[in-house]
Design an enzyme around this catalytic site. Structure first.
Site, short mmCIF file in Angstrom:
data_model
loop_
_atom_site.label_atom_id
_atom_site.label_comp_id
_atom_site.label_asym_id
_atom_site.label_seq_id
_atom_site.Cartn_x
_atom_site.Cartn_y
_atom_site.Cartn_z
N GLY A 33 47.57 -40.04 -61.30
CA GLY A 33 47.95 -41.03 -60.37
C GLY A 33 47.90 -41.54 -62.54
N ALA A 34 49.06 -41.88 -61.91
CA ALA A 34 50.12 -42.90 -63.12
C ALA A 34 49.89 -44.33 -63.40
CB ALA A 34 50.68 -42.08 -64.44
N VAL A 52 46.09 -47.95 -63.63
CA VAL A 52 44.96 -47.95 -63.80
C VAL A 52 44.98 -46.25 -64.25
CG1 VAL A 52 42.32 -47.40 -63.05
CG2 VAL A 52 43.84 -49.15 -62.02
N GLY A 53 45.24 -45.71 -64.14
CA GLY A 53 45.32 -44.19 -64.32
C GLY A 53 46.23 -44.31 -66.24
N ASP A 79 51.31 -37.88 -61.34
CA ASP A 79 52.05 -38.99 -60.48
C ASP A 79 52.57 -38.20 -59.58
OD1 ASP A 79 51.43 -41.90 -60.21
OD2 ASP A 79 53.41 -41.54 -58.91
N ARG A 97 44.85 -53.05 -53.98
CA ARG A 97 44.67 -54.06 -53.17
C ARG A 97 46.26 -55.08 -53.55
NH1 ARG A 97 39.37 -57.13 -52.71
NH2 ARG A 97 39.24 -56.89 -54.88
N ARG A 133 31.47 -56.71 -65.96
CA ARG A 133 31.86 -57.61 -65.23
C ARG A 133 30.63 -58.55 -65.58
NH1 ARG A 133 36.34 -56.00 -60.69
NH2 ARG A 133 38.47 -55.90 -62.13
N HIS A 136 30.66 -50.80 -54.25
CA HIS A 136 31.61 -51.57 -55.44
C HIS A 136 32.52 -52.11 -54.88
CE1 HIS A 136 34.58 -51.81 -58.90
NE2 HIS A 136 36.09 -51.45 -58.13
N1 APR Z 1 49.54 -37.81 -55.93
C1 APR Z 1 49.11 -38.36 -57.32
N2 APR Z 1 49.67 -40.00 -57.10
C2 APR Z 1 50.19 -40.24 -55.76
C3 APR Z 1 49.64 -40.16 -54.69
C4 APR Z 1 49.56 -38.70 -54.33
N3 APR Z 1 49.59 -38.55 -53.59
N4 APR Z 1 49.80 -41.73 -54.17
C5 APR Z 1 50.16 -42.71 -54.92
N5 APR Z 1 50.43 -42.34 -55.82
C6 APR Z 1 50.04 -42.86 -57.74
C7 APR Z 1 51.39 -44.11 -57.81
O1 APR Z 1 52.27 -43.68 -57.27
C8 APR Z 1 51.09 -45.12 -57.68
O2 APR Z 1 52.00 -44.18 -59.41
O3 APR Z 1 49.22 -43.24 -57.71
C9 APR Z 1 49.35 -44.58 -58.83
C10 APR Z 1 48.64 -45.94 -58.14
O4 APR Z 1 49.57 -46.50 -59.07
P1 APR Z 1 49.38 -48.31 -58.52
O5 APR Z 1 50.05 -48.72 -58.00
O6 APR Z 1 49.61 -49.01 -59.98
O7 APR Z 1 47.44 -48.66 -58.30
P2 APR Z 1 46.41 -48.38 -59.34
O8 APR Z 1 46.41 -50.73 -60.34
O9 APR Z 1 46.22 -48.28 -60.69
O10 APR Z 1 45.14 -48.54 -58.96
C11 APR Z 1 44.76 -47.10 -58.34
O11 APR Z 1 42.10 -47.22 -57.56
O12 APR Z 1 41.48 -49.16 -58.05
C12 APR Z 1 41.72 -48.53 -57.58
O13 APR Z 1 41.79 -49.90 -55.89
C13 APR Z 1 42.63 -49.13 -56.45
O14 APR Z 1 42.87 -47.20 -55.05
C14 APR Z 1 43.28 -48.36 -56.65
C15 APR Z 1 43.95 -46.81 -57.37
#
Ligand code: APR
Length: 307
Positions: A10-11, A14-15, A34, A83, A152, A176
């Site tokens: 997941g890039a 957060v990642g 990703d 969220r 926090r 959490h």
């Molecule tokens: N495999 C790989 N990557 C995936 C998959 C998957 N099956 N499904 C979704 N993703 C990727 C998305 O394409 C996206 O780039 O996960 C990434 C999530 O990033 P954001 O939408 O920016 O979300 P983010 O704010 O990083 O949060 C990620 O961490 O804190 C928790 O609640 C938050 O569950 C969420 C996670």
């Protein structure tokens, strides 16, 4: 020199933030995966361009292909849907459970000996679900929640008392989410307990700021949730795993009788080391605090039963 290998699945916000902070620490080579073509690869290339300025030796690469993650030392799972305003973490349950399962199917066979850190929300449900699927020893699979909640809490204390984070010793345990359990009774500033330094009203405000921290950011951003402090919390856990200092950190770890709870991951103080969770620390909690942990465990189990 060969560095440890950390894969971040997941890039997204957060990642990629975790990858960015880890690169600047220069502790490990990073792989980002990703599901969206180009995202992990593009962000990795952008971060590699930082090298000319920052001078780090570590490398970061990105792909949709899990082949890059082969033999990782640590796998961090941030893949998921974040969220949105008005959405609770629990609303995310089913969507993110399917994502967690698909990530494990790909990552586990390639890195069976890795330490797995789950970040996807709702965190405690996701980490328990992942543990039920993975067949990984409990020491090597846990969740990131308490480090962020504790960060926090420390910030909220510093804001009220105008002190520095290094002067504060504090912990948030439990789930959490809204049911988290900040422990002002056990928190200290320069060795003096918070309850001696603040009145009940201020303590309640600090606790409320801690619990509402994530939701406040969701309301402000409107299009996503927090990522700088979550990314930093991941990076600090990875650093502690690779180069343990012995400090106490709060993670969602598997309980086997600690705090009177069995067969559940929940936020508790631990010591991390090269093997993962090396020790669960049992604090002397009040009956009310223990009841709060038990209620959080029941709620997690109820949500798990819906998956
Ligand atoms: N495999 C790989 N990557 C995936 C998959 C998957 N099956 N499904 C979704 N993703 C990727 C998305 O394409 C996206 O780039 O996960 C990434 C999530 O990033 P954001 O939408 O920016 O979300 P983010 O704010 O990083 O949060 C990620 O961490 O804190 C928790 O609640 C938050 O569950 C969420 C996670």
């Amino acid at each position: 020199m060969s560095l440890p290998k950390v894969s971040i699945i997941g890039a997204g916000n957060v990642g990629a933030t975790a990858a960015h902070i880890l690169l600047n620490h220069d502790l490990a080579d990073i792989v980002m995966i990703d599901v969206v073509a180009g995202v992990a690869e593009g962000k990795a290339l952008d971060m590699m361009h930082m090298r000319g300025n920052e001078g780090f030796h570590a490398k970061v690469s990105g792909s949709t292909d899990y082949a890059l993650t082969e033999n990782s030392d640590i796998v961090v799972v941030t893949a998921g849907v974040p969220r949105r305003p008005g959405m609770t973490r629990e609303d995310l349950l089913n969507v993110n459970a399917n994502i967690v399962k698909s990530v494990l199917d790909e990552a586990l066979p390639r890195s069976p000996e890795a330490i797995y850190i789950f970040v996807t929300n709702p965190l405690d449900v996701m980490v328990n679900y992942a543990f039920s699927l993975a067949g990984v020893p409990k020491e090597r699979l846990f969740g990131m929640g308490g480090v962020l909640d504790t960060a926090r809490f420390v910030h909220a204390v510093c804001e009220r008392l105008d002190c520095q984070p290094s002067e504060v010793d504090a912990l948030v345990i439990g789930a959490h989410g809204e049911a988290m359990l900040p422990l002002p009774r056990l928190a200290t500033v320069n060795g003096t307990t918070l309850t001696e330094l603040m009145g009940a009203e201020n303590i309640d405000a600090v606790v409320a700021d801690t619990i509402n921290g994530g939701a406040a950011i969701v309301e402000l951003l409107q299009t996503g949730s927090a990522f700088y402090a979550p990314g930093s919390s991941i990076a600090s856990m990875v650093a502690e795993l690779l180069f343990p200092t012995g400090k106490t950190v709060s993670v969602s770890a598997r309980l086997s009788g600690e705090y009177g709870l069995y067969d559940i991951h929940l936020g508790v103080p631990v010591r991390l080391g090269k093997g993962g969770v090396e020790e669960i620390i049992e604090l002397d909690l009040s009956d009310q605090e223990l009841a709060s942990l038990a209620a959080a465990a029941d709620s997690i189990k109820a949500q798990l039963s819906e998956l």
